[in-house]
Enzyme design. Structure first.
Site, PDB file in Angstrom:
ATOM      1  CG  ASP A 266     -50.143 -85.326   2.832  1.00 23.28           C
ATOM      2  OD1 ASP A 266     -51.228 -85.690   2.373  1.00 23.28           O
ATOM      3  OD2 ASP A 266     -49.718 -84.164   2.738  1.00 23.28           O
ATOM      4  CG  HIS A 289     -53.328 -85.694   6.203  1.00 25.90           C
ATOM      5  ND1 HIS A 289     -52.963 -84.597   5.440  1.00 25.90           N
ATOM      6  CD2 HIS A 289     -52.883 -85.431   7.456  1.00 25.90           C
ATOM      7  CE1 HIS A 289     -52.315 -83.733   6.204  1.00 25.90           C
ATOM      8  NE2 HIS A 289     -52.246 -84.226   7.429  1.00 25.90           N
TER       9      HIS A 289
END
Length: 429
Positions: A266, A289
């Protein structure tokens, strides 16, 4: 890969959906969970308490968890020994060190380490610390949303050459996780997963030199803290591990995150509402991310974030570079509409590559409240694969200026500042 020499984000927030650059990214919220406030008390002091070991009269006292009954075989429950060592170190009249010695593996359950303490305290990790192995091993009466919590601390240092292993693999495999269902859909069932390390209502914190891996959820989380310095961390989790943000900041200010390597499933760093004066420098991020602000404005809430700087950092093999994520309908009345505004955002000396399946730059702002005062200079983004044509950036209701020629050319920003015509009470946080 993206190299960020200077990215300064000065934000007042009331809507939009703005990412830069966007590469087959996904939205998720960091603020849609209930806050679990630490409610506990100190453990009863050991009777008699083991004497602290000091190598010299002028050095801090050392409270070794082994001296308080910790076994350190990776199987035995050492929770109580850690609590006793903490209480002794916390109540010491002189600055003390809680020592987790090397050469041992300590298993401890969900625990709240309470402050304030009598003096500054060092939590030194030399060995390895583990939680119970997965949801089925988690005690039914323990908080499943947090593992190690440090509450109301002032002047604490957490450091060491050891490892904090969150043992997240079995948590990631819960059927409710997005990557487990068909087409990334979730299935019914409890989805609570613990944050590995959480600091709550604390100040003047330093976290240095630790290795932390495979958290079930966020690796670090700072809530309602101030004056936080994080440096020389190594945070690792698989690229497909869900919601394993490296460092999440919420309602926290005066934060510096320096010289660290983060790779996970993430955001490397995610910044939630109520945070300001955050300086991120010399971070190697990815796979991940990227670095994100948000998500903001969920459930029509008011969200304010400002003075965020990212510089001298590398983002590679990531779904996104740096982005701002917001929810439509964030609270803030502007011409009788609710939205989150983004303004005063500057990007300079940014170089990198992007996936041609998405625009290299995307400024997708609200119909009701535009993005304003966006500035770009020395920005160069090329397709990750050679011999691909440059894609055109995307803008919607975005106002700003380009200081130098960008690659690809950015000509879709609108001139002016329409917010100057709106009531200031409706625009500013």
């Amino acid at each position: 890969m993206m190299l960020l020499q200077s990215v300064t984000l000065l934000l007042l927030i009331f809507i939009t959906c703005w990412f830069f650059p966007t590469i087959h990214g996904k939205f998720h919220s960091h603020t849609n969970e209930k806050q679990w406030l630490p409610i506990s008390s100190f453990s009863s002091p050991p009777s008699p308490a083991p004497e602290a070991v000091s190598q010299s009269d002028n050095r801090p006292f050392v409270f070794n968890v082994k001296s308080f009954g910790a076994v350190g075989d990776g199987v035995s429950d050492d929770t109580e020994a850690f609590k006793l060592a903490w209480d002794a170190a916390c109540h010491a009249e002189e600055s003390g060190t809680l020592l987790v010695p090397n050469g041992h593996i300590f298993m401890i359950q969900s625990t709240i380490f309470h402050g304030p303490c009598n003096s500054n305290l060092t939590f030194k990790v030399g060995g390895t610390i583990l939680p119970p192995d997965g949801p089925d091993s988690w005690p039914w009466n323990s908080n499943r949303r947090q593992w190690l919590v440090f509450y109301r601390m002032n002047g604490m240092l957490m450091q060491g050459s050891g490892v904090i292993d969150g043992r997240g693999e079995k948590w990631w495999s819960l059927p409710c996780k997005p990557h487990k269902g068909n087409n990334r859909t979730t299935q019914l069932g409890s989805c609570d997963s613990p944050v590995a390390i959480r600091f709550f209502e604390s100040s003047n914190l330093r976290v240095k030199g630790l290795k932390i891996k495979n958290s079930p959820k966020f690796h670090f989380r700072f809530d309602y803290c101030q004056n936080v310095h994080v440096e020389n961390l190594i945070i690792k989790a698989p690229a497909l591990s869900p919601n394993t943000d490296g460092i999440h900041i919420e309602n926290t200010n005066n934060v510096s995150i320096y010289n660290s390597v983060i790779s996970n499933g993430d955001d490397c760093v995610s910044i939630g509402t109520g945070s300001f004066n955050v300086d991120i420098r010399n971070i190697t991020c990815g796979p991940s991310h990227g670095i994100s602000i948000g998500s903001l404005g969920i459930n029509n809430s008011r969200a304010c974030v400002w003075n965020i700087t990212v510089s001298d950092s590398v983002i590679k093999h990531s779904d996104n570079g740096v982005r701002i994520k917001t929810w439509q309908g964030g609270r803030g009345a502007v011409s009788k509409s609710n939205a989150v505004s983004v303004s005063n955002v500057s990007y300079s000396n940014v170089t990198g590559t992007y996936d041609v399946r998405s625009p290299p730059m995307s400024f997708a702002c609200s119909d009701s409240v535009p993005c304003t005062n966006l500035t770009l200079s020395q920005v160069k983004l090329l397709p990750a694969k050679r011999n691909k044509i440059l894609l055109t950036p995307f803008c919607w209701n975005a106002y700003g200026a380009v200081g130098t020629i960008t690659t690809p050319s950015l000509s879709c920003l609108l001139d002016g500042n329409p917010l100057l015509t709106l009531p200031q009470n409706d625009v500013w946080c």
